[in-house]
Motif scaffolding. Sequence first.
Motif, mmCIF file in Angstrom:
data_model
loop_
_atom_site.group_PDB
_atom_site.id
_atom_site.type_symbol
_atom_site.label_atom_id
_atom_site.label_comp_id
_atom_site.label_asym_id
_atom_site.label_seq_id
_atom_site.Cartn_x
_atom_site.Cartn_y
_atom_site.Cartn_z
ATOM 1 N N VAL A 386 -51.629 25.909 1.627
ATOM 2 C CA VAL A 386 -51.463 24.987 0.307
ATOM 3 C C VAL A 386 -52.850 24.680 0.224
ATOM 4 C CG1 VAL A 386 -50.493 22.959 -0.256
ATOM 5 C CG2 VAL A 386 -49.118 24.615 0.852
ATOM 6 N N TYR A 387 -53.731 24.167 1.376
ATOM 7 C CA TYR A 387 -54.904 23.627 1.451
ATOM 8 C C TYR A 387 -55.829 24.473 0.947
ATOM 9 C CZ TYR A 387 -59.161 20.856 2.632
ATOM 10 O OH TYR A 387 -60.489 20.248 2.867
ATOM 11 N N ARG A 394 -59.177 28.846 -3.342
ATOM 12 C CA ARG A 394 -59.367 30.242 -3.070
ATOM 13 C C ARG A 394 -57.817 31.040 -2.906
ATOM 14 N NH1 ARG A 394 -61.981 29.273 2.428
ATOM 15 N NH2 ARG A 394 -61.455 31.514 2.830
ATOM 16 N N PRO A 395 -57.917 32.423 -3.135
ATOM 17 C CA PRO A 395 -56.566 33.024 -3.034
ATOM 18 C C PRO A 395 -55.872 32.876 -1.687
ATOM 19 C CG PRO A 395 -58.364 34.495 -3.323
ATOM 20 C CD PRO A 395 -59.148 33.288 -3.371
ATOM 21 N N ILE A 396 -54.620 32.942 -1.621
ATOM 22 C CA ILE A 396 -53.914 32.895 -0.423
ATOM 23 C C ILE A 396 -54.140 34.137 0.446
ATOM 24 C CG2 ILE A 396 -51.732 32.609 0.883
ATOM 25 C CD1 ILE A 396 -50.949 30.854 -1.436
#
Lengths: 584, 245
Positions: A386-387, A394-396
Amino acid sequence: MSHGITCGIPTSRSAPAIEAREIDQVDRLIALLPAVPLLSAIIVFLLSAGPRHRVARASIVFSALTLMLAAAALVLYLHDPQPMLVSFGTRWGSIYLDPLSCIMALAVSGISLVVHVYSARYMAEESGYARFYLLLDLMASAILLMVTAGDLITLLVAWHLIGVLLYFLLDHDTARSAAQRYAFWTFFTYRLGDLPLILAAVLLHHAYNTLSLPLLFVRIASAPDMHSVFGLPLLTTVGLLIALAAFARSAQFPFHTWLPYTMEGPTPVSALMHAGIVNAGGFLINRFAPVFVYAGGVLHLVFAVGLVTAMLGSVLMLTQNDIKKALGYSTMGQMGFMFVECGVGAFSLAIYHLIAHGLFKGTLFLGANGAIGNARKHDGVPHDDVYTFVVERRPIASRLPWVVAAIITVVVPVAVLGMSHWLVGGNLVGQQGAVILLFFGWVTGAQLLFATYRLRAESPWRVMSLIILSLVVVVVGYTVIEHTFSLFLYPDRSLSRHIYAAASIPLTIFEILVAILTVAIVLGWLAAYYTSASGRMDDKRPSALRLAFYSLISREFYVADLYAWLAQAILGLSQRLNGWLRWA
Amino acid sequence: MLTFVALFLPLFPLSALPNLLLARLRPSFARAVLLLLWPQLGVTLLHWLQPEIPAFFVTWALLSAAFYALRLLTVRDLGQWAGLFVSSALALTWGLATRGADTMELRLFVFWFSLPAALLILLSDPLAQRLGAAYAGLFRGLIEGQPRLAVVLTAVVLSAVATPPSPGFFALLGLLRGLSDAASLGILGIWLVWGWAAIRLLQGFVSGSGREIAAADLSRGILVTYVGALAAFVAAGLIFAGGSL
């Protein structure tokens, strides 16, 4: 009086190639290699009343000189590749310069110089500064004497002295009771290891009537079946005794308890010990390689003990929360691998391993304090998804599909290892040792790829590709360097082949074991991937069995407790006897 | 006849007499002389009598040496430690005698072990003057307060327990050459226990954080005397004991 040994016998199964070589003044000077740190110790003693920096400077200068001499010895050997025995007109006290001693002397003096330089500032605030440098110099001298010893007595003297000097180095901070206790553990284990080596030397001298190592090996080759001791063939007994001495020196199970606790000593001593002294077991087995040609059963024992040690060391390392203690157990595991290599007959690989391990472990120890300091400032814990997505924009991070990753993990290391081995002309079918080592390489490579799979990344394919590329570079480099190193260390290829043959087991049994192991490894990795992908690895509830296993590990399998109990029982008996008999 | 000799090259329980004498004598110098001369008398008797030594004497000697080595582990008085150590080490002379060693070899063998023990007895005086008693564990940390005394004590103790390059090391190697495999194993076990006992003793004096002892260290002259004596001892050992291997 100096002379080179001339023996025209070799070429039979275990005889090392020993030929005459003219010994000049430069050779004699190089033969004084162990004397340089000894001279440094004397000078440090004389300077001990003066300023500290003069003590350190003098010791470092002599260390550098020692390194230069060791390098010169290696260069001279490469220039004229004949082993050289320099004696001083006595039956013992000779120096033997062959590939093994030259390469070991270079490694030891290099590590010693780094430790000397590091200690100049690290030990600056400690009491007993001059004493520390004096002991360090004496230790360097003793190790160099051990690796260059040309006869049994010189080897025994050096082997014994290393244990005594290590005790005083580990106990440098004399006010700490923990340092005293664990220095004593080390001393006692080392003494325990001295005794089988003494007995082996006595048996060899009794049977072959020579103290000189090169001559001894020639005589062993010409008469390998001379006697029997304790109902066993002489060389099997001697091989077993040498292996026992090596086990104690290199912290093999069950002689391992001292190693992780030596962290109580000063950090430079830990670095010297883990980078150099603890590797002496591998050196010893290599030095007596011609004996092991006739002691195949002992090599199987060496393999088994190494395997158990490697597994225990690795398991115990994973449960430590103290970086230095974890490094200690890591060394134990590495020593186990080194003995596994010896056990399968890959003697030169064990030397390559011990030098490589010495260099990286020494670096880790000397950098441990910096790592601890950094960890206090930055916890290094990655941010959650989430952060990363909301705040950092930035993409997960994601992973590869588990089936794909599992196939890559199982197939890629096999392909890379097989090809690199083929590149250097290895004979996979003929050498059981090579197959076993490829198995280890396979598991290690798979471990690396599994760790990469678990590491979530923005671009998992890119990370995996880069890791595979690194693996290829490391494996090919390692194989080519090791192959070259092996040719250098054992120029007599027949000796190397005979060691491999001695370490082999019947082919049918071997093939069945390989098949079982292959199936177990493949299924194991598939299970690991499936468990990881299905999220079961994150299940935090420990079962009763796991808890029991963890408690067993946390007590280090109760080995140290057993020794403590035995020691207390002996001391209690001694006390009672003294109480009853007083002065009698 | 042999029993009489076993009083001088002490075997338990006959070793009780020399140990009692050592305990009763007060001046350290006299005790040191006793330690040096007593076993030499035993060797002289062996030379005169030329007795046939039965094989069981080696077993008796090993058991006696092991017994005293075991007791050494928990002895804390330096003088008593030296006495029991000599009782353990000199019993091994019988192994050499059974093998038919000549008188000079036997004399040297007992000398290599009795001299360090005699030096330990002499060292108990300066220790007692400074600490009140030469008793391990009473005051510790000698290396910080009296480094010269600590170094000399360490060197003598290590020399006593046959640490190379002390003569005892070469003497034991020489002894092992001529014995049966089982007897060799016994001697190695005894050697191991000596090392253990030596470290326990040193930890009781040299290491550790004890109470501060406001006493002077050894003078430079005494230090040089001890170091000189030990250096000569080691050199002699290298020539005679090491050279004969």
